[in-house]
Design an enzyme around this catalytic site. Structure first.
Site, short mmCIF file in Angstrom:
data_model
loop_
_atom_site.label_atom_id
_atom_site.label_comp_id
_atom_site.label_asym_id
_atom_site.label_seq_id
_atom_site.Cartn_x
_atom_site.Cartn_y
_atom_site.Cartn_z
N LYS A 9 0.98 -1.50 -0.49
CA LYS A 9 0.10 0.12 -0.13
C LYS A 9 1.20 1.18 -0.39
O LYS A 9 2.23 1.14 1.04
CB LYS A 9 -0.83 0.26 1.93
N ASP A 43 2.43 4.84 0.43
CA ASP A 43 1.77 5.98 1.21
C ASP A 43 2.08 7.50 0.73
O ASP A 43 3.36 8.16 0.30
CB ASP A 43 1.93 6.32 2.33
N LYS A 51 -3.09 -2.58 7.69
CA LYS A 51 -2.25 -1.18 8.07
C LYS A 51 -0.96 -1.81 8.88
O LYS A 51 -0.50 -2.99 10.00
CB LYS A 51 -2.45 -1.07 8.62
S1 IVH Z 1 -6.65 -0.28 -4.31
C1 IVH Z 1 -10.83 0.38 -3.91
N1 IVH Z 1 -4.27 -0.61 -3.91
O1 IVH Z 1 -5.05 3.36 -0.01
C2 IVH Z 1 -10.17 0.85 -3.32
N2 IVH Z 1 -5.06 1.38 -2.90
O2 IVH Z 1 -6.62 3.27 1.70
C3 IVH Z 1 -8.62 0.28 -4.36
N3 IVH Z 1 -3.42 2.82 -1.70
O3 IVH Z 1 -7.53 5.73 -1.58
C4 IVH Z 1 -8.25 0.62 -3.20
N4 IVH Z 1 -2.32 1.38 -2.10
O4 IVH Z 1 -5.22 5.26 -2.60
C5 IVH Z 1 -5.21 -0.44 -3.38
N5 IVH Z 1 -1.70 -0.93 -4.06
C6 IVH Z 1 -2.94 -0.54 -3.71
C7 IVH Z 1 -3.06 1.07 -2.98
C8 IVH Z 1 -3.99 1.48 -3.21
C9 IVH Z 1 -2.24 2.69 -1.78
C10 IVH Z 1 -4.54 4.13 -1.54
C11 IVH Z 1 -5.76 4.67 -2.44
C12 IVH Z 1 -7.05 4.18 -1.82
C13 IVH Z 1 -6.29 4.38 -0.39
C14 IVH Z 1 -7.50 3.09 1.06
#
Ligand code: IVH
Length: 694
Positions: free
Chosen positions: A115, A117, A318
């Site tokens: 994920k 940042d 997280k």
């Molecule tokens: S998938 C339906 N993949 O995390 C949402 N999100 O808390 C699908 N983010 O707003 C999101 N890395 O900005 C996805 N590999 C990743 C991600 C990612 C960062 C962020 C994204 C999202 C937030 C969710």
């Protein structure tokens, strides 16, 4: 076509041509001022005739002028957020919930990926052309940041299907995270602090601040990057899984985090991989704050659907917080090897993301005032990846009244000299080059791993050697005797012998390490290696002119000036002479000796007919040579293609050998006949990054 339309078209063609000469061929045909005139004329005409503005006009690309405010963009499919989990049990519950919802106990396949940042953005491509880019906003409506997004090198303006010929969708909404890597983030902040601007609190804020600039020219200078991680609306071609879809995006030229997207067959594989990512988190060159778990099959994703704010098919695991609260016991001032005074916070030890933190940097007085940090305060500290921990802010509501305000000293805390502030700098410096702190700092740098790498010469021994006046400058290390070392506390014959051997061993160093060891301001390991390759010897470097230095890729005016100042200083000349008398044997960078191109510097002017300029650059680099962008005295050959520019006259003036295309090819092929051309794999080498193994 009206006259205005004709003029606009002609201007656009001309500007595209000059952009190509400037950005791609590195060989402009007109001056910046002339270019600016063309550009402004086009901007004026487009503003007077908005009906003639088109999204593919060069005014919409890098370098476009500022805008008043961001317009709004409504996302066709809402951009949801993710539910957070913190434990392995949460992950097992998630899997159980999905099976219950689907009323099917069959195993579910998941993908797990880092994920990132940063901040979420959506790119809308129509028939392969980037039309609109927007921030997430409230999930339904975001801000139109198209001109800014277009400045990001990782984002293609047009998609390609050259790799597999698969049809490009009429409409594709790509979602991903825009972010800044840690190292460029640190550099950006250092530059801001130097200019008296407040540093960004973390890479995410820096990325968001950079993307939300009204002037795209500012965004263009920021090191923004992007990973794509999903799609919103898209018409064709169908895919069965999230993973396949990611590969599809990659084929079209979009950047995905492929090495770290893992398919997991069971919830325990998911938890294992989440833990693995958390473990290797400090080694990522960018910040990740968790792992994203997704149901891989798109058909199942569709059946699972979403709740009000987040999809049922995905979840964020997280990582442990990398911010913590602790007490700031006192503020100390450290003096570095360049004399810079840096306030450092001594903290009640606290664990942040698995590491015990006792100290944190406070940058400078202005930062302390801005964050209102006092000795005795409760403070929030954070660690971003491998970066030095820093104090984010104080918590004034927890004050007892006994906290003390801090002011930077007016004299050096180590040698007592009055501190100075150089024009334009925020930092205070001790001006005394003999200040023990500076001397100690220089020695620490000189013996460090990336420099002369003298094992066993730690801080405690260095301090004693300096205090007992056994060493004053680097060359003194090479005249130390066993007797000298035995005068030190807690050092026995055996370790003294080992230390002498380590000092002796360090006499054989590469030129790059030696240049780095000199501690020239702004010359880090990378620049030192570049200089070593370019000059091949310390004397040649010492005689380099500003022009020679500026002709080298990656050396700008600041580094050039610093190198010249260093070698002009009689003290440094003396230091160097003494070192050279210590029989230091410098090994010049090894270059493939068989090639006549090795170690030579080329400048190319005009168009070549059998190679593109970047192919020529790659071949030259592959044979150990380099390509500079302007003609100076360190240039060995000027290669001349069709319609050469002013570089030809300059090279003739300087008496630099000139090669036409045939002569150039013959020189390159002289190496081929000897076997290995060394061309293969250059692209891969150039893109190697310090990311951890997946
Ligand atoms: S998938 C339906 N993949 O995390 C949402 N999100 O808390 C699908 N983010 O707003 C999101 N890395 O900005 C996805 N590999 C990743 C991600 C990612 C960062 C962020 C994204 C999202 C937030 C969710």
């Amino acid at each position: 076509m009206t006259t205005v339309e004709k003029e606009i078209e002609a201007l656009r063609d001309a500007i595209r041509h000059h952009n190509h000469r400037y950005y791609v061929l590195d060989d402009p045909e007109i001056s910046d001022a002339e270019y600016d005139r063309l550009f402004r004329r086009l901007l004026d005409l487009e503003q007077q005739h908005p009906e003639l503005a088109t999204p593919d006009s060069p005014t919409q690309k890098v370098g476009a002028g500022p805008i008043e405010t961001f317009s709004e963009v409504r996302h066709r499919t809402p951009m949801l957020s993710l539910e957070n989990t913190f434990s392995d049990q949460d992950i097992r519950d998630f899997d159980a919930r999905i099976k219950r919802f689907l009323m099917d106990e069959s195993p579910i396949e998941y993908t797990v990926e880092p994920k990132i940042d940063g901040l979420a953005v959506e790119l809308v491509y129509e028939k392969g052309a980037l039309k609109v880019a927007s921030t997430r906003g409230d999930g339904f409506v975001g801000e139109n940041v198209t001109p800014n997004i277009k400045t990001i090198l990782a984002i293609p303006l047009t998609l390609t299907n050259k790799k597999d010929g698969s049809p490009l969708p009429d409409l594709l909404e790509v979602r991903g995270e825009v972010y800044i890597e840690l190292e460029p983030f640190e550099t950006l902040n250092r530059e801001r602090v130097d200019k008296g601007l407040p540093p960004f609190a973390n890479p995410r804020n820096a990325a968001a601040g950079s993307l939300r600039q009204l002037d795209p020219r500012v965004t263009a200078k920021r090191p923004l990057n992007m990973f794509c991680y999903g799609v919103g609306t898209m018409d064709g071609p169908p895919c069965e899984t999230h993973y396949e879809r990611m590969l599809q995006l990659q084929k079209w030229g979009l950047r995905i985090n492929r090495p770290y997207i893992r398919i997991c067959e069971t919830p325990s594989e998911v938890t294992d991989y989440c833990h693995h990512l958390e473990e290797i988190r400090p080694r990522f060159p960018y910040e990740i704050d968790g792992a994203v778990i997704k149901v891989n099959r798109l058909e199942l994703q569709a059946r699972l659907g979403e709740k009000s704010r987040s999809p049922r098919w995905s979840m964020a695991y997280k990582f442990k917080a990398s911010q913590e609260t602790t007490t700031l016991i006192k503020i100390d001032v450290q003096v570095g090897r360049t004399g810079a005074l840096t306030p450092v916070a001594h903290l009640e030890p606290v664990e942040v993301a698995g590491v015990l933190v006792r100290r944190a940097t406070l940058h400078n007085q202005e930062e302390i005032e801005k964050k209102d940090i006092r000795e005795g305060d409760r403070v929030i500290i954070q660690r971003a990846g491998d970066v030095i921990p820093e104090v984010v802010k104080s918590i004034p509501s927890m004050r007892t009244g006994r906290e003390k305000k801090f002011v930077m000293p007016s004299s050096c805390p180590v040698c007592g000299s009055d501190v100075v502030r150089k024009g334009g700098e925020v930092v205070l410096r001790c001006p005394n080059p003999n200040c023990p702190a500076q001397v100690k700092g220089s020695f620490r740098h000189f013996v460090s791993k990336g420099a002369m790498n003298i094992d066993g010469l730690g801080e405690k021994i260095l301090i004693q050697l300096i205090e007992k006046d056994l060493i004053r400058e680097e060359a003194d290390l090479y005249t130390l005797t066993l007797d000298d070392l035995l005068k030190l506390d807690k050092i026995k014959e055996k370790s003294a012998g080992n230390l002498l051997a380590a000092i002796e061993k360090s006499k054989k160093a590469t030129l790059a390490r030696f240049i780095y060891a000199l501690g020239i301001r702004h010359v880090g390991e990378f620049v030192a290696a570049t200089l070593a390759k370019q000059f091949g010897g310390i004397e040649r470097l010492g005689h380099a002119t500003e022009e020679d230095l500026l002709a080298i890729d990656g050396i700008g005016p600041q580094i050039a000036e610093s190198i010249i100042t260093f070698f002009d200083d009689p003290r440094n000349k003396n230091r160097l002479n003494r070192l050279m008398q210590a029989d230091i044997e410098l090994e010049a960078p090894s270059l493939p000796p068989a090639s006549p191109v090795a170690g030579k510097t080329f400048v190319i002017t005009g168009a070549l007919s059998s190679l593109t300029r970047s192919e020529a650059k790659e071949i030259i680099a592959g044979q150990g040579g380099r390509v500079a962008s302007s003609v100076g005295s360190v240039v060995d050959y000027l290669v001349v293609g069709n319609s050469p520019g002013s570089k030809l006259t300059k090279a003739q003036d300087l008496g630099i050998p000139i090669l036409n295309e045939d002569a150039f090819l013959a020189l390159l092929n002289a190496d081929k006949e000897l076997g290995d051309s060394g061309i293969e794999g250059i692209g891969e080498l150039a893109s190697v990054k310090s990311a951890p193994a997946p």
